[in-house]
Design a protein around this motif. Sequence first.
Motif, PDB file in Angstrom:
ATOM      1  N   VAL A 383       0.399  -1.087  -0.375  1.00 46.18           N
ATOM      2  CA  VAL A 383      -0.008  -0.137   0.253  1.00 46.18           C
ATOM      3  C   VAL A 383       1.071   1.434   0.186  1.00 46.18           C
ATOM      4  CG1 VAL A 383      -1.474   1.407   1.471  1.00 46.18           C
ATOM      5  CG2 VAL A 383      -1.929  -1.390   1.577  1.00 46.18           C
ATOM      6  N   GLU A 384       0.440   1.824  -0.324  1.00 46.75           N
ATOM      7  CA  GLU A 384       1.493   3.603  -1.517  1.00 46.75           C
ATOM      8  C   GLU A 384       0.811   4.058   0.342  1.00 46.75           C
ATOM      9  OE1 GLU A 384       1.962   6.979  -4.047  1.00 46.75           O
ATOM     10  OE2 GLU A 384       1.066   5.672  -3.939  1.00 46.75           O
ATOM     11  N   PRO A 385       2.126   4.920   1.220  1.00 49.88           N
ATOM     12  CA  PRO A 385       1.595   5.440   2.644  1.00 49.88           C
ATOM     13  C   PRO A 385       0.877   6.553   2.148  1.00 49.88           C
ATOM     14  CG  PRO A 385       4.473   5.088   1.569  1.00 49.88           C
ATOM     15  CD  PRO A 385       3.046   3.246   1.208  1.00 49.88           C
ATOM     16  N   PHE A 386       0.552   7.252   3.433  1.00 53.32           N
ATOM     17  CA  PHE A 386       1.036   8.896   2.758  1.00 53.32           C
ATOM     18  C   PHE A 386       1.736   9.547   2.846  1.00 53.32           C
ATOM     19  CE2 PHE A 386      -3.004   7.428   5.018  1.00 53.32           C
ATOM     20  CZ  PHE A 386      -4.432   7.198   4.918  1.00 53.32           C
ATOM     21  N   THR A 387       1.410  11.057   2.361  1.00 59.05           N
ATOM     22  CA  THR A 387       2.379  11.822   2.844  1.00 59.05           C
ATOM     23  C   THR A 387       2.526  13.023   3.184  1.00 59.05           C
ATOM     24  OG1 THR A 387       1.820  12.929   0.731  1.00 59.05           O
ATOM     25  CG2 THR A 387       3.135  11.642  -0.015  1.00 59.05           C
ATOM     26  N   LYS A 388       3.483  13.512   4.180  1.00 60.75           N
ATOM     27  CA  LYS A 388       3.329  14.732   4.237  1.00 60.75           C
ATOM     28  C   LYS A 388       2.255  15.634   4.148  1.00 60.75           C
ATOM     29  CE  LYS A 388       7.005  16.064   7.265  1.00 60.75           C
ATOM     30  NZ  LYS A 388       7.723  16.235   7.945  1.00 60.75           N
ATOM     31  N   LYS A 389       2.209  15.957   2.434  1.00 63.93           N
ATOM     32  CA  LYS A 389       1.731  16.341   2.464  1.00 63.93           C
ATOM     33  C   LYS A 389      -0.306  16.698   2.279  1.00 63.93           C
ATOM     34  CE  LYS A 389       1.381  19.137  -2.448  1.00 63.93           C
ATOM     35  NZ  LYS A 389       1.599  19.276  -3.652  1.00 63.93           N
ATOM     36  N   GLU A 390      -0.380  15.371   2.389  1.00 64.76           N
ATOM     37  CA  GLU A 390      -1.717  14.609   2.643  1.00 64.76           C
ATOM     38  C   GLU A 390      -2.021  14.913   3.451  1.00 64.76           C
ATOM     39  OE1 GLU A 390      -2.789  11.088   0.058  1.00 64.76           O
ATOM     40  OE2 GLU A 390      -1.046  10.767   0.422  1.00 64.76           O
ATOM     41  N   LEU A 391      -0.919  14.540   4.773  1.00 68.73           N
ATOM     42  CA  LEU A 391      -1.488  14.502   6.779  1.00 68.73           C
ATOM     43  C   LEU A 391      -1.770  17.088   6.357  1.00 68.73           C
ATOM     44  CD1 LEU A 391      -1.641  13.502   9.383  1.00 68.73           C
ATOM     45  CD2 LEU A 391       0.457  14.262  10.002  1.00 68.73           C
ATOM     46  N   PRO A 422       4.196  16.279  13.906  1.00 65.12           N
ATOM     47  CA  PRO A 422       3.582  15.959  12.250  1.00 65.12           C
ATOM     48  C   PRO A 422       4.581  14.277  11.992  1.00 65.12           C
ATOM     49  CG  PRO A 422       5.490  17.899  11.168  1.00 65.12           C
ATOM     50  CD  PRO A 422       5.730  17.226  13.435  1.00 65.12           C
ATOM     51  N   ASP A 423       5.871  14.166  12.288  1.00 66.45           N
ATOM     52  CA  ASP A 423       6.488  12.608  11.545  1.00 66.45           C
ATOM     53  C   ASP A 423       5.682  11.672  12.227  1.00 66.45           C
ATOM     54  OD1 ASP A 423       8.257  13.918   9.715  1.00 66.45           O
ATOM     55  OD2 ASP A 423       9.510  14.476  10.997  1.00 66.45           O
ATOM     56  N   TRP A 424       5.310  12.190  13.193  1.00 66.25           N
ATOM     57  CA  TRP A 424       4.746  10.647  14.604  1.00 66.25           C
ATOM     58  C   TRP A 424       4.050  10.775  14.434  1.00 66.25           C
ATOM     59  CZ3 TRP A 424       1.263  11.278  18.081  1.00 66.25           C
ATOM     60  CH2 TRP A 424       1.478  10.378  19.766  1.00 66.25           C
ATOM     61  N   MET A 425       2.973  12.073  13.779  1.00 70.45           N
ATOM     62  CA  MET A 425       1.511  11.900  13.555  1.00 70.45           C
ATOM     63  C   MET A 425       1.003  11.440  12.497  1.00 70.45           C
ATOM     64  SD  MET A 425      -0.312  13.127  15.766  1.00 70.45           S
ATOM     65  CE  MET A 425      -2.474  13.272  14.888  1.00 70.45           C
ATOM     66  N   LEU A 426       2.031  10.910  11.145  1.00 67.96           N
ATOM     67  CA  LEU A 426       2.060  10.497  10.013  1.00 67.96           C
ATOM     68  C   LEU A 426       2.543   8.869  10.210  1.00 67.96           C
ATOM     69  CD1 LEU A 426       1.588  11.155   7.313  1.00 67.96           C
ATOM     70  CD2 LEU A 426       3.761  11.348   6.760  1.00 67.96           C
ATOM     71  N   TYR A 476      -8.162  11.031  10.485  1.00 72.86           N
ATOM     72  CA  TYR A 476      -8.320   9.401   9.613  1.00 72.86           C
ATOM     73  C   TYR A 476      -8.920   9.406   8.261  1.00 72.86           C
ATOM     74  CZ  TYR A 476      -6.536   4.571   8.863  1.00 72.86           C
ATOM     75  OH  TYR A 476      -6.152   3.282   8.092  1.00 72.86           O
ATOM     76  N   GLU A 477     -10.258   9.950   8.366  1.00 75.05           N
ATOM     77  CA  GLU A 477     -11.256   9.398   7.570  1.00 75.05           C
ATOM     78  C   GLU A 477     -11.185  10.631   6.180  1.00 75.05           C
ATOM     79  OE1 GLU A 477     -15.248   9.034   8.796  1.00 75.05           O
ATOM     80  OE2 GLU A 477     -14.899   8.636  10.819  1.00 75.05           O
ATOM     81  N   VAL A 478     -10.719  11.565   6.779  1.00 73.94           N
ATOM     82  CA  VAL A 478     -10.269  12.269   5.880  1.00 73.94           C
ATOM     83  C   VAL A 478      -9.196  12.300   4.631  1.00 73.94           C
ATOM     84  CG1 VAL A 478      -9.338  15.380   5.092  1.00 73.94           C
ATOM     85  CG2 VAL A 478     -11.009  15.038   7.120  1.00 73.94           C
ATOM     86  N   LEU A 479      -8.038  11.536   5.776  1.00 77.15           N
ATOM     87  CA  LEU A 479      -6.572  11.216   5.074  1.00 77.15           C
ATOM     88  C   LEU A 479      -7.388   9.634   3.669  1.00 77.15           C
ATOM     89  CD1 LEU A 479      -4.095  10.855   6.995  1.00 77.15           C
ATOM     90  CD2 LEU A 479      -4.277  11.899   5.528  1.00 77.15           C
ATOM     91  N   ILE A 480      -8.734   9.338   3.963  1.00 80.61           N
ATOM     92  CA  ILE A 480      -9.358   8.020   3.514  1.00 80.61           C
ATOM     93  C   ILE A 480     -10.139   8.597   2.299  1.00 80.61           C
ATOM     94  CG2 ILE A 480     -10.668   5.740   3.450  1.00 80.61           C
ATOM     95  CD1 ILE A 480      -9.622   5.514   6.175  1.00 80.61           C
ATOM     96  N   LYS A 481     -10.638   9.534   2.850  1.00 76.58           N
ATOM     97  CA  LYS A 481     -12.180  10.180   1.594  1.00 76.58           C
ATOM     98  C   LYS A 481     -10.910  10.464   0.588  1.00 76.58           C
ATOM     99  CE  LYS A 481     -14.917  14.177   1.180  1.00 76.58           C
ATOM    100  NZ  LYS A 481     -15.967  15.233   2.189  1.00 76.58           N
ATOM    101  N   SER A 482     -10.068  10.813   1.106  1.00 77.63           N
ATOM    102  CA  SER A 482      -8.621  12.227  -0.598  1.00 77.63           C
ATOM    103  C   SER A 482      -9.081  10.961  -1.393  1.00 77.63           C
ATOM    104  CB  SER A 482      -7.866  12.844   0.338  1.00 77.63           C
ATOM    105  OG  SER A 482      -7.836  13.555  -0.924  1.00 77.63           O
ATOM    106  N   ARG A 483      -7.860  10.084  -0.966  1.00 79.53           N
ATOM    107  CA  ARG A 483      -8.079   8.805  -2.341  1.00 79.53           C
ATOM    108  C   ARG A 483      -9.312   8.331  -2.226  1.00 79.53           C
ATOM    109  NH1 ARG A 483      -2.770   5.598  -0.027  1.00 79.53           N
ATOM    110  NH2 ARG A 483      -0.828   7.630  -0.008  1.00 79.53           N
ATOM    111  N   LEU A 484     -10.191   8.350  -2.599  1.00 72.85           N
ATOM    112  CA  LEU A 484     -11.581   7.709  -3.151  1.00 72.85           C
ATOM    113  C   LEU A 484     -12.177   8.077  -3.670  1.00 72.85           C
ATOM    114  CD1 LEU A 484     -13.241   5.230  -2.420  1.00 72.85           C
ATOM    115  CD2 LEU A 484     -14.321   6.090  -0.426  1.00 72.85           C
TER     116      LEU A 484
END
Length: 789
Positions: A383-391, A422-426, A476-484
């Motif tokens: 799975v392609e991980p989330f980027t800091k920009k996405e977060l 930010p790195d820890w949250m990512l 977490y939902e916002v991150l998923i929603k963006s990709r979906l």
Amino acid sequence: MRSVHSHDIAYATAIKRDVDVLIACEPNKKRVSSNNWIKDKKSDVAVLFINKRIEVLNVTMEEGYICIELRKCRIYCCYSSPNISLDRFKANLDGVMEDSRKTDGETIILGDLNVKSPQWGSDVTDPRGEYLMEWLAATDMTTLNTGETPTFSRGNSVSFIDVTCATANIAKKINKWQVLEEESLSDHRFIYFEIEDQIHTKKGVEKEKPVYDWDCFRTTLEWRVKVANTLNAGSVAKECTQMLKETCGASQVHRSVKQKSLLPYWWSSEIELQRAKCIRSRRRLTRSNGDNDKNGENVIKEEYKKSKKKLKDLISRSKAKHWQSLCEELDNDIWGNGYKIVTGRLTNKLPVDLTFEKRREVAKELFPQSEHKIKAPLLISEVEPFTKKELLRAVENIKNGKAPGVDGIPPEAVKEAVKAVPDWMLFVFNELLRTQKFPVDWKVAKLILLPKGKSAMEGPSGYRPICLLNTLSKLYEVLIKSRLESELEVNGGFSDQQFGFRKGRSTIQAIEKVLKKRNRTEDKWCTLVTIDIKNAFNTASWTIIINELQSRGISQYLINLIYSYFEGRTIRVNKREEMEVTAGVPQGSVLGPLLWNILYDGVLRMELTEKAMSVGFADDLALVVTAANEDELLYGVNESLRRIKVWIEQHDLELAAQKTEAVIMKGPRKRKHLRFTIGGMEITPCKALRYLGVVIDEGGTFGEHLEKAVNKTEKKSAILARLMPNLGGPRTCKRMVLCGVVHSILLYGAPVWHTALQKNKYKMMLERTQRRILLRVVMAYRTVSAKAV
């Protein structure tokens, strides 16, 4: 209790005596117009639950009485005018008594019945009193009136016309029944009593909103993350939540919790002293009634009148003085106490808190259990991980000031955490993404029930459920929603007919789409039908949503995440229990609206009849059908409705056929009596219907919409005008903001109905309404013209 001051003094007396329920017979209707008061159908009786935590099982409002069902008994609060006929009185009393006999249990009946009998203190018995006594004997009820103190006095005449009666068992548990000596500023006296064993919960205290030192929060979190070094891969969500929660606690600025002042804002020690003097004068007058010294009695009576008048004057002056200061405070805080007091009647609050049992009953009705179980999908390895920009982009979508979920972490804390570490949250979110799981702790929602106006007391359908979710889960939902969303756009997106939950689309555009169909057709007929889905968002099938995602070619890891998002979801009904949820998209969630659009997209894409078109806004579905003649219209509407109904049933949704409405937007004036059919129910086109907040009528004049908008605006502007006196009060810039509150109500949907202003009648109607509120804004004299203001 008709006078304004009598309501004020009644409320103050109730607060002083720690009363739970205040009952007013023949109240001032303006003073009980807010949603906090429960009224009978004619507002002849009103009930205010001062202690909103008292356990009320049910409330029934009928004409002339209100029935309050408590755990131990039912209380009937009644009023019977002295001006009605004896037959009418008997019919009203029969209604109360017959209703009280329908179910077993203890009963209390009280109120201003205007009846006379020696049984409750009168010298004579009138026909009304005889009829009431017959009913009391038939139902084995006793009167609680002692008959020692009159309940009504006007001039030299006194009477005992306010009666309290109860069934035998509950009568034994009623203590301290008495006619109070406190001044009521009314001809009627206050009556007070207590019921033993009735579950009494303490009134809550008003807790101030927590305040945090965000510099301290960031510093503390950075130190904690550094010390912790690593997170357990199997419980990253739990450890992250706990760390943020502890950091919030460490950085909170502690303040003392203030007890909420329940007394009116204008209450003062001077009024309190004068009230005591007035009570003493009234006592002296009552005791002197039996004396033969008429001169002395007249002196005492005059003294009492002066004392009573002084109390009224003090209350009036205190109100004016305090109100002026509240208006002046608006310059510092436009949404301060003045605004809250005035607009309190605009808000839609529950008159009483729901009991645990009632909350459970409402929740079970609103969240029905589904028999369909979703099948667990296969996990994929990469799975392609989330980027800091996405977060960083996702955290911008988290709104400040929102209520936290079960964990109590405010949205501001999550934003500060992303800034600080930010790195820890990512890492936390990427670890969850890697396992393609949605944490169990983040799937627990706190249920909030919002009342839908007056229907709230009638049953579960009168409430709108909102699910308060943990803020970390929303991120977490916002991150998923963006990709979906990105994948959905690549794989066909959504129908152009869907206007709800989509960026850059609004209700106005949906209405314009409907009207455009009518305006552009060359056919003689055009009909609008609005279709309603019963409890739509809470019954959406998870299986069908997953199937839709698969059919659209969405990446397997996103399907896995949505599956995990659904599986094991629960709602916290009350402090004691949680309830499993097996269907629906959580109202208040980030992913919920998108998942609903995925499910509902099919009905907007389905093939209808040749001249039919569907328009959607969230779950609101509009069907527009044009036709050259009546037969073609009937076929087009009925066939389209049939296909829509079939689709709804195939997707495990339920059609609310009784809420389906239709209006002929275009057609000959002389026509047959048309009827459409859906689900075996006939629909007769009406003169006008409400669609997305705009009233659409047969002629397309929007006259009915404007009349309703003007009436609603007049009520709001009359209330807000209290904040804007012509002398003093807030400055013009503040007045403009308050004006905007009611102006937005008036002008809602203006791009749709603006053509109505071609008629001078509607133009003048709008001008008059705008002029009244603008006079207050510019502090102009009442004769200044509309154009000038």
